[in-house]
Design a protein around this motif. Structure first.
Motif, PDB file in Angstrom:
ATOM      1  N   SER A 129       0.816  -1.219   0.000  1.00 43.23           N
ATOM      2  CA  SER A 129       0.000   0.000   0.000  1.00 43.23           C
ATOM      3  C   SER A 129       0.851   1.271   0.000  1.00 43.23           C
ATOM      4  CB  SER A 129      -0.929   0.013   1.223  1.00 43.23           C
ATOM      5  OG  SER A 129      -0.187   0.136   2.425  1.00 43.23           O
ATOM      6  N   ILE A 130       2.143   1.138   0.303  1.00 37.26           N
ATOM      7  CA  ILE A 130       3.031   2.305   0.252  1.00 37.26           C
ATOM      8  C   ILE A 130       3.235   2.770  -1.171  1.00 37.26           C
ATOM      9  CG2 ILE A 130       5.422   3.088   0.615  1.00 37.26           C
ATOM     10  CD1 ILE A 130       5.569   1.355   3.036  1.00 37.26           C
ATOM     11  N   TRP A 131       3.337   1.818  -2.094  1.00 35.69           N
ATOM     12  CA  TRP A 131       3.877   2.101  -3.411  1.00 35.69           C
ATOM     13  C   TRP A 131       2.775   2.226  -4.464  1.00 35.69           C
ATOM     14  CZ3 TRP A 131       8.922   2.712  -2.378  1.00 35.69           C
ATOM     15  CH2 TRP A 131       9.448   2.030  -1.285  1.00 35.69           C
ATOM     16  N   ASP A 132       2.669   3.406  -5.078  1.00 42.58           N
ATOM     17  CA  ASP A 132       1.786   3.567  -6.230  1.00 42.58           C
ATOM     18  C   ASP A 132       2.404   4.590  -7.181  1.00 42.58           C
ATOM     19  OD1 ASP A 132       1.083   6.194  -5.374  1.00 42.58           O
ATOM     20  OD2 ASP A 132      -0.603   5.414  -4.213  1.00 42.58           O
ATOM     21  N   ASP A 133       1.665   4.976  -8.205  1.00 46.16           N
ATOM     22  CA  ASP A 133       2.238   5.829  -9.254  1.00 46.16           C
ATOM     23  C   ASP A 133       2.250   7.313  -8.903  1.00 46.16           C
ATOM     24  OD1 ASP A 133       2.767   3.616 -10.802  1.00 46.16           O
ATOM     25  OD2 ASP A 133       0.875   3.738 -11.911  1.00 46.16           O
ATOM     26  N   ASP A 134       1.677   7.674  -7.760  1.00 46.92           N
ATOM     27  CA  ASP A 134       1.794   9.049  -7.274  1.00 46.92           C
ATOM     28  C   ASP A 134       3.135   9.143  -6.541  1.00 46.92           C
ATOM     29  OD1 ASP A 134       1.714  11.465  -5.864  1.00 46.92           O
ATOM     30  OD2 ASP A 134      -0.460  11.363  -5.610  1.00 46.92           O
ATOM     31  N   ILE A 135       4.136   9.644  -7.217  1.00 43.74           N
ATOM     32  CA  ILE A 135       5.500   9.587  -6.691  1.00 43.74           C
ATOM     33  C   ILE A 135       5.653  10.394  -5.420  1.00 43.74           C
ATOM     34  CG2 ILE A 135       7.923  10.137  -7.184  1.00 43.74           C
ATOM     35  CD1 ILE A 135       7.300   9.572 -10.142  1.00 43.74           C
ATOM     36  N   GLU A 136       5.125  11.606  -5.406  1.00 39.07           N
ATOM     37  CA  GLU A 136       5.272  12.429  -4.203  1.00 39.07           C
ATOM     38  C   GLU A 136       4.578  11.793  -3.005  1.00 39.07           C
ATOM     39  OE1 GLU A 136       4.641  16.994  -2.548  1.00 39.07           O
ATOM     40  OE2 GLU A 136       4.173  16.505  -4.633  1.00 39.07           O
ATOM     41  N   LEU A 153       6.631   8.813  -1.792  1.00 41.05           N
ATOM     42  CA  LEU A 153       7.817   9.222  -1.029  1.00 41.05           C
ATOM     43  C   LEU A 153       7.432   9.727   0.354  1.00 41.05           C
ATOM     44  CD1 LEU A 153       9.985  10.976  -3.770  1.00 41.05           C
ATOM     45  CD2 LEU A 153      10.180   8.645  -2.885  1.00 41.05           C
ATOM     46  N   GLN A 154       6.262  10.372   0.455  1.00 41.76           N
ATOM     47  CA  GLN A 154       5.789  10.790   1.777  1.00 41.76           C
ATOM     48  C   GLN A 154       5.534   9.578   2.666  1.00 41.76           C
ATOM     49  OE1 GLN A 154       5.421  13.758   3.143  1.00 41.76           O
ATOM     50  NE2 GLN A 154       5.350  15.245   1.462  1.00 41.76           N
ATOM     51  N   ARG A 155       4.827   8.577   2.122  1.00 42.28           N
ATOM     52  CA  ARG A 155       4.515   7.386   2.926  1.00 42.28           C
ATOM     53  C   ARG A 155       5.772   6.616   3.285  1.00 42.28           C
ATOM     54  NH1 ARG A 155       0.126   7.247  -0.813  1.00 42.28           N
ATOM     55  NH2 ARG A 155       1.299   5.869  -2.189  1.00 42.28           N
TER      56      ARG A 155
END
Length: 213
Positions: A87-94, A97-99
């Protein structure tokens, strides 16, 4: 699900009683290593706290270095398991990186993580290089590779423009953990909000250089 308490063990116990004995040894070993350091730590002190016998310790872990390796691996698995969360990783890069950054910062600022860093850095015996390699493989390298693989996926989709995803992962991690992590290791007081400030500045600086132009 793998039993992380058995990782690093030469002869993992097969019975519940044996697993409980191993758990007690690892718990006692962690306390002794963190209090006395690797060089001064006594296996007798571990047995005094854990109970059991020296022969069991040697059979399961081989020697003091093997015992420390098991302690380091167990701690790394417990500390960094949340970074494997999809759930940390998706295509919203910013947002990713926040998560990632917040979880990573919360992990490495814990007393347990700081204690393990100090333990590894303070080792001054003939096994110093081996200890540092063990720690590097299950800690810093593991985290860097998670981030590197994410950058590689985003670069393949044209969302990032990086000369080296591996170097970029290393640079980002350093951006968000310094200087406050060095202060923590050295026992230097710092403002409570400093880790969050480093995280936000690190994300801005990274994205400024990594997003396609």
């Amino acid at each position: 699900m793998p039993d992380h308490d058995n990782e690093g063990c030469l002869n993992p116990p097969s019975t519940a009683r044996g697993q409980e004995r191993q758990r007690k040894i690892l718990c006692a070993a962690e306390a002794v290593f963190l209090e006395q350091g690797f060089d001064n730590a006594s296996l007798n002190a571990v047995i005094e706290q854990a109970g059991g016998s020296m022969s069991t310790l040697y059979r399961q872990f081989g020697n003091k270095l093997g015992l420390l390796e098991a302690v380091i691996e167990q701690n790394a698995n417990r500390l960094f398991v949340n970074l494997d969360d999809e759930s940390i990783w998706d295509d919203d890069i910013e947002a990713t990186l926040q998560r990632f950054g917040r979880r990573y910062v919360e992990i490495i600022k814990t007393p347990r993580a700081i204690g393990m860093y100090r333990l590894v850095l303070s080792a001054n015996s003939s096994e110093q290089e081996q200890i540092q390699q063990i720690f590097y493989q299950v800690g810093p390298r593991r985290v860097r590779q998670l981030l590197m693989r994410y950058f590689e996926r985003q670069q393949a989709q044209g969302r990032l423009q990086l000369d080296s995803c591996e170097l970029a992962a290393s640079h980002f991690i350093e951006l968000i953990r310094q200087p406050w992590h060095q202060y923590a290791l050295l026992g230097v007081p710092y403002e409570d909000e400093l880790p969050e400030r480093c995280l936000q500045l690190g994300i801005r600086l990274f994205l400024r250089g990594a997003l396609p132009r």
